[in-house]
Design a protein around this motif. Sequence first.
Motif, mmCIF file in Angstrom:
data_model
loop_
_atom_site.group_PDB
_atom_site.id
_atom_site.type_symbol
_atom_site.label_atom_id
_atom_site.label_comp_id
_atom_site.label_asym_id
_atom_site.label_seq_id
_atom_site.Cartn_x
_atom_site.Cartn_y
_atom_site.Cartn_z
ATOM 1 N N ASP A 123 0.824 -1.210 0.000
ATOM 2 C CA ASP A 123 0.000 0.000 0.000
ATOM 3 C C ASP A 123 0.858 1.259 0.000
ATOM 4 O O ASP A 123 0.548 2.232 -0.692
ATOM 5 N N THR A 124 1.951 1.245 0.771
ATOM 6 C CA THR A 124 2.855 2.392 0.803
ATOM 7 C C THR A 124 3.480 2.606 -0.560
ATOM 8 O O THR A 124 3.539 3.746 -1.049
ATOM 9 N N ALA A 125 3.952 1.536 -1.176
ATOM 10 C CA ALA A 125 4.548 1.642 -2.503
ATOM 11 C C ALA A 125 3.521 2.095 -3.538
ATOM 12 O O ALA A 125 3.841 2.894 -4.430
ATOM 13 N N GLU B 206 0.963 4.026 -3.066
ATOM 14 C CA GLU B 206 0.692 5.453 -2.869
ATOM 15 C C GLU B 206 1.782 6.324 -3.489
ATOM 16 O O GLU B 206 1.534 7.458 -3.877
ATOM 17 N N GLN B 207 2.994 5.784 -3.579
ATOM 18 C CA GLN B 207 4.134 6.567 -4.057
ATOM 19 C C GLN B 207 4.335 6.485 -5.566
ATOM 20 O O GLN B 207 5.043 7.296 -6.132
ATOM 21 N N ARG B 208 3.732 5.511 -6.227
ATOM 22 C CA ARG B 208 3.929 5.411 -7.666
ATOM 23 C C ARG B 208 2.778 6.093 -8.406
ATOM 24 O O ARG B 208 1.667 6.174 -7.905
ATOM 25 N N PRO B 209 3.072 6.552 -9.638
ATOM 26 C CA PRO B 209 2.008 7.216 -10.406
ATOM 27 C C PRO B 209 0.929 6.207 -10.790
ATOM 28 O O PRO B 209 1.191 5.024 -10.976
ATOM 29 N N ASP B 210 -0.279 6.699 -10.917
ATOM 30 C CA ASP B 210 -1.404 5.859 -11.294
ATOM 31 C C ASP B 210 -1.283 5.491 -12.759
ATOM 32 O O ASP B 210 -1.387 6.347 -13.640
#
Length: 132
Positions: free
Chosen positions: A122-124, A126-130
């Motif tokens: 989940d953390t990763a 949130e940090q990557r572009p959609d």
Amino acid sequence: MSRSHTRVVEAVRDEACPVTEVLDRVAGKWSIGILIAAAHGPVRFTELERAINGISRRMLTLNLRRLERDGLLIRTVHPTVPPKVEYNLTPMARELHASLTGLVGWAERHRSTIAEARAAYDTAAEQRPDTD
């Protein structure tokens, strides 16, 4: 359709479909609880109702009938007034119960690892572009 794709489709149909059908039945929301509670049988309807949090009488009745139909429960009616009904696991269900016990042990051993993996994912995410 390529030959390899056809083989994959056939393998899924031949191997996964029967497994999915059985697992859908025995891994239903209430079925596992019923099987675990009945493993200490014979057990009566009201005992099952008390043992399984949140199940309604109607849902318990439906699931008991399904499990009996599938050959996993034996329903015994004793000719008393009022009638006494008891449920026992069949030998096939006892074998399933042993597998469920192993699965429960696995889940307990790996619960925290799975929670950690979910949090990291989940953390990763949130940090990557959609990109979907």
